[in-house]
Write an enzyme that holds these catalytic residues in place. Structure first.
Site, PDB file in Angstrom:
ATOM      1  N   LYS A   1     109.641   9.224   1.561  1.00  0.00           N
ATOM      2  CA  LYS A   1     110.608   8.191   1.178  1.00  0.00           C
ATOM      3  C   LYS A   1     109.917   6.941   0.654  1.00  0.00           C
ATOM      4  O   LYS A   1     108.855   6.574   1.151  1.00  0.00           O
ATOM      5  CB  LYS A   1     111.455   7.771   2.392  1.00  0.00           C
ATOM      6  CG  LYS A   1     112.388   8.829   2.930  1.00  0.00           C
ATOM      7  CD  LYS A   1     113.187   8.269   4.091  1.00  0.00           C
ATOM      8  CE  LYS A   1     114.214   9.276   4.567  1.00  0.00           C
ATOM      9  NZ  LYS A   1     114.997   8.747   5.703  1.00  0.00           N
TER      10      LYS A   1
ATOM     11  N   ARG B   1     124.371  -6.443   4.579  1.00  0.00           N
ATOM     12  CA  ARG B   1     125.518  -6.934   3.807  1.00  0.00           C
ATOM     13  C   ARG B   1     126.820  -6.413   4.400  1.00  0.00           C
ATOM     14  O   ARG B   1     126.813  -5.547   5.268  1.00  0.00           O
ATOM     15  CB  ARG B   1     125.403  -6.389   2.377  1.00  0.00           C
ATOM     16  CG  ARG B   1     125.375  -4.864   2.372  1.00  0.00           C
ATOM     17  CD  ARG B   1     125.606  -4.235   1.024  1.00  0.00           C
ATOM     18  NE  ARG B   1     125.870  -2.820   1.184  1.00  0.00           N
ATOM     19  CZ  ARG B   1     124.962  -1.886   1.304  1.00  0.00           C
ATOM     20  NH1 ARG B   1     123.684  -2.203   1.289  1.00  0.00           N
ATOM     21  NH2 ARG B   1     125.303  -0.618   1.453  1.00  0.00           N
TER      22      ARG B   1
ATOM     23  N   GLU C   1     108.478  11.149   7.002  1.00  0.00           N
ATOM     24  CA  GLU C   1     109.267  11.349   8.215  1.00  0.00           C
ATOM     25  C   GLU C   1     109.543  12.826   8.401  1.00  0.00           C
ATOM     26  O   GLU C   1     109.614  13.569   7.429  1.00  0.00           O
ATOM     27  CB  GLU C   1     110.642  10.670   8.040  1.00  0.00           C
ATOM     28  CG  GLU C   1     110.861   9.417   8.787  1.00  0.00           C
ATOM     29  CD  GLU C   1     112.246   8.839   8.525  1.00  0.00           C
ATOM     30  OE1 GLU C   1     112.388   7.641   8.718  1.00  0.00           O
ATOM     31  OE2 GLU C   1     113.169   9.577   8.123  1.00  0.00           O
TER      32      GLU C   1
ATOM     33  N   LYS D   1     129.194   7.631  -0.988  1.00  0.00           N
ATOM     34  CA  LYS D   1     130.176   7.992   0.036  1.00  0.00           C
ATOM     35  C   LYS D   1     131.549   8.178  -0.605  1.00  0.00           C
ATOM     36  O   LYS D   1     131.913   7.445  -1.531  1.00  0.00           O
ATOM     37  CB  LYS D   1     130.256   6.884   1.096  1.00  0.00           C
ATOM     38  CG  LYS D   1     128.963   6.760   1.898  1.00  0.00           C
ATOM     39  CD  LYS D   1     128.932   5.484   2.705  1.00  0.00           C
ATOM     40  CE  LYS D   1     127.566   5.324   3.374  1.00  0.00           C
ATOM     41  NZ  LYS D   1     127.340   3.938   3.810  1.00  0.00           N
TER      42      LYS D   1
HETATM   43  C1  MV4 Z   1     116.796  11.674   5.712  1.00  0.00           C
HETATM   44  C2  MV4 Z   1     117.449  12.918   5.793  1.00  0.00           C
HETATM   45  C3  MV4 Z   1     116.935  13.872   6.651  1.00  0.00           C
HETATM   46  N1  MV4 Z   1     115.841  13.617   7.385  1.00  0.00           N
HETATM   47  N2  MV4 Z   1     115.708  11.462   6.474  1.00  0.00           N
HETATM   48  C4  MV4 Z   1     119.438   9.828   2.206  1.00  0.00           C
HETATM   49  C5  MV4 Z   1     119.632   8.396   1.818  1.00  0.00           C
HETATM   50  C6  MV4 Z   1     118.492   7.682   2.420  1.00  0.00           C
HETATM   51  N3  MV4 Z   1     118.912   6.406   2.862  1.00  0.00           N
HETATM   52  C7  MV4 Z   1     118.021   8.557   3.535  1.00  0.00           C
HETATM   53  N4  MV4 Z   1     118.607   9.838   3.337  1.00  0.00           N
HETATM   54  C8  MV4 Z   1     118.284  10.883   4.131  1.00  0.00           C
HETATM   55  N5  MV4 Z   1     117.209  10.702   4.925  1.00  0.00           N
HETATM   56  C9  MV4 Z   1     115.246  12.406   7.262  1.00  0.00           C
HETATM   57  N6  MV4 Z   1     114.152  12.172   7.994  1.00  0.00           N
HETATM   58  C10 MV4 Z   1     118.572  13.111   5.003  1.00  0.00           C
HETATM   59  C11 MV4 Z   1     118.994  12.100   4.158  1.00  0.00           C
HETATM   60  C12 MV4 Z   1     120.158  12.387   3.371  1.00  0.00           C
HETATM   61  C13 MV4 Z   1     121.359  11.727   3.606  1.00  0.00           C
HETATM   62  C14 MV4 Z   1     121.482  10.704   4.528  1.00  0.00           C
HETATM   63  C15 MV4 Z   1     122.676  10.061   4.726  1.00  0.00           C
HETATM   64  C16 MV4 Z   1     123.776  10.421   3.971  1.00  0.00           C
HETATM   65  C17 MV4 Z   1     123.677  11.392   3.034  1.00  0.00           C
HETATM   66  C18 MV4 Z   1     122.474  12.065   2.827  1.00  0.00           C
HETATM   67  C19 MV4 Z   1     122.396  13.088   1.877  1.00  0.00           C
HETATM   68  C20 MV4 Z   1     121.218  13.725   1.677  1.00  0.00           C
HETATM   69  C21 MV4 Z   1     120.092  13.373   2.413  1.00  0.00           C
END
Ligand code: MV4
Length: 458
Positions: A158, A292, A200, A237
């Site tokens: 990330k 925010r 992560e 969303k």
């Molecule tokens: C993740 C994850 C799975 N494992 N981190 C997507 C947006 C970003 N802010 C972080 N995200 C994610 N991080 C780990 N370690 C899956 C996502 C993710 C996700 C998170 C929230 C809402 C929708 C999502 C869609 C795909 C992946």
């Protein structure tokens, strides 16, 4: 209390902030681009200032233009809404220098949360569970391989400056790690000007659950419970709700307590959201914090009865929180559907003139919109044209109210995502509360009837 607030935003959120100001007896200043001259936020503000051409970069994102508008009109505070400059530590700093109150957390807190690797470290120290991963930005290929091996595959790379899904790569085998780190870093550099990335442990199909907090300038912090935001497509969303289906009071108290401690640890003020991933076993991990007001704040308002925007304004003006944690109650169930000007099949934006617009409300139904009959939806901005928010005694009643409101919505002249919402709201998996961040992908991949009575029904 402030005498005059400048609203550095447009659309439904600009109107939402005007409503709050009117109720508090505060004068408002709208800013607008050339494309928004005839918008309702301009009509209903007490004063208005044109700040530039249609392109956001030349108007709503132009800090000198926004500050000048505040200086000219004598506004004593700026509410940034969401999107645009809402998480700009720079705007918050310039406001400080100009003795204009920025309605949001301090610039240092905005900057801290903007660096996801730093936020992770700070949350860990505050006792909030985080996923196993690198301690900070990854330095070099060997370090990346070492960390990934320790935590085990799959991992996710990330961007530290990321959020909203940009500059992310899932890696399932060591052979793919090096390329993923490089491409994520390049993407992050291009998008944010900062190429740092961290690693992560990757969670498959997690749920996205976030907590709303409010903190005043005297160190009091409360939480307003959680929102379930798993129904999204490509990090946008579509549907949010509160409470999260299957979430227990015990869980809310436990997580809420942690979030309060975390907010206190960083001296968080104003409204904020702490986002978590929840795995299938019910374990939750801090993901990021948003400094925010959020699009989905109304579902929290519906179940708690707290006006989050008014609280933000009071907090920024130096007042104490209007309630203590013990005064916060959670009643019934609320759902929000974001209605976008998009083709409901392809998600291609559908700007243009809305010839007829009607969204009837009724018991337990709230509509937040800037749209009206004969208004123009500009291609320059976000495609969200309305939010339909419902409240019911329970989730079942909320769903029934949402279906009724969506069925009776009339939007002619452009395409909207209303038909998609109606399909989701009649899906047994959604109705049963079987939600995860991969729900929409699976839903959209499912075959469905293309003609006949069944197709017409949904
Ligand atoms: C993740 C994850 C799975 N494992 N981190 C997507 C947006 C970003 N802010 C972080 N995200 C994610 N991080 C780990 N370690 C899956 C996502 C993710 C996700 C998170 C929230 C809402 C929708 C999502 C869609 C795909 C992946």
């Amino acid at each position: 209390m402030f005498k005059k607030i400048l609203i550095a935003n447009r659309g439904e959120v600009a109107l939402r902030i005007i409503f709050a100001c009117r109720e508090l007896g505060i004068k408002t200043v709208a800013v607008y681009s050339e494309a928004d001259e005839n918008s309702l936020h301009v009509r209903f503000a007490d004063e208005d200032v044109r700040i530039g051409p249609a392109r956001s970069a030349d108007s709503y994102l132009n800090v000198p233009a926004v500050i000048s508008a505040a200086e000219i009109t004598g506004a004593d505070a700026i509410h940034p809404g969401y999107g645009f400059l809402s998480e700009s530590a720079y705007l918050a700093e310039v406001c400080e220098a100009c003795h204009i109150k920025f309605i949001g957390p301090d610039p240092q807190v905005i900057r801290l949360m903007g660096d996801k690797a730093r936020a992770r470290r700070v949350m860990k120290k505050a006792g909030v569970p985080i996923l196993p991963g690198s301690d900070g930005p990854i330095e070099g290929e060997e370090k990346a391989l070492k960390v990934a091996k320790e935590i085990g595959y799959p991992v996710i790379v990330k961007a530290t400056a990321g959020g909203g899904g940009r500059g992310m790569r899932v890696v399932r085998v060591p052979a793919d790690l090096s390329t993923a780190v490089k491409t994520a870093a390049r993407e992050a550099e291009a998008a944010f000007g900062v190429g740092d990335v961290y690693i992560e442990k990757y969670i498959e199909s997690p749920r996205h659950i976030e907590f709303q907090v409010l903190g005043d300038q005297y160190g009091s912090v409360i939480h307003l419970g959680e929102r379930e935001c798993s129904i999204q497509r490509r990090h946008q969303k579509l549907i949010e709700e509160s409470p999260s289906p299957g979430f227990s009071d015990k869980m809310r108290r436990r997580m809420g307590g942690m979030v309060i401690d975390a907010a206190k640890a960083v001296q968080y003020t104003n409204a904020g959201t702490f986002e978590f991933l929840m795995d299938a076993a019910g374990h939750f991990y801090f993901m990021e914090a948003n400094t925010r007001l959020q699009v989905e704040h109304p579902v929290t308002e519906m179940v708690t009865g707290v006006d989050i925007v008014k609280e933000q304004i009071r907090i920024a003006a130096g007042e104490r929180l209007s309630l203590k944690q013990g005064d916060v109650t959670f009643t019934g169930h609320s759902i929000e559907c974001r209605v976008n000007a998009e083709d409901p099949e392809t998600f291609v934006p559908s700007p243009g003139v809305i010839r007829v617009f009607s969204m009837l409300t009724g018991p337990g139904v709230r509509v937040e919109t800037f749209a009206h009959s004969d208004c123009t939806i500009s291609p320059f901005y976000d495609s969200m044209i309305a939010k339909i928010i419902v409240h019911g005694r329970d989730r079942k009643e909320a769903i029934a109210r949402m279906r009724r409101a969506l069925e009776m919505a009339v939007v002619e002249g452009i395409k909207t995502t209303i038909p998609l919402h109606l399909r989701v709201l009649s899906d047994p998996e959604f109705i049963n509360g079987q939600l995860s961040t991969s729900y929409m992908e699976r839903f959209l991949a499912r075959p469905r009837p293309t003609s006949g009575r069944l197709a017409e029904a949904v």
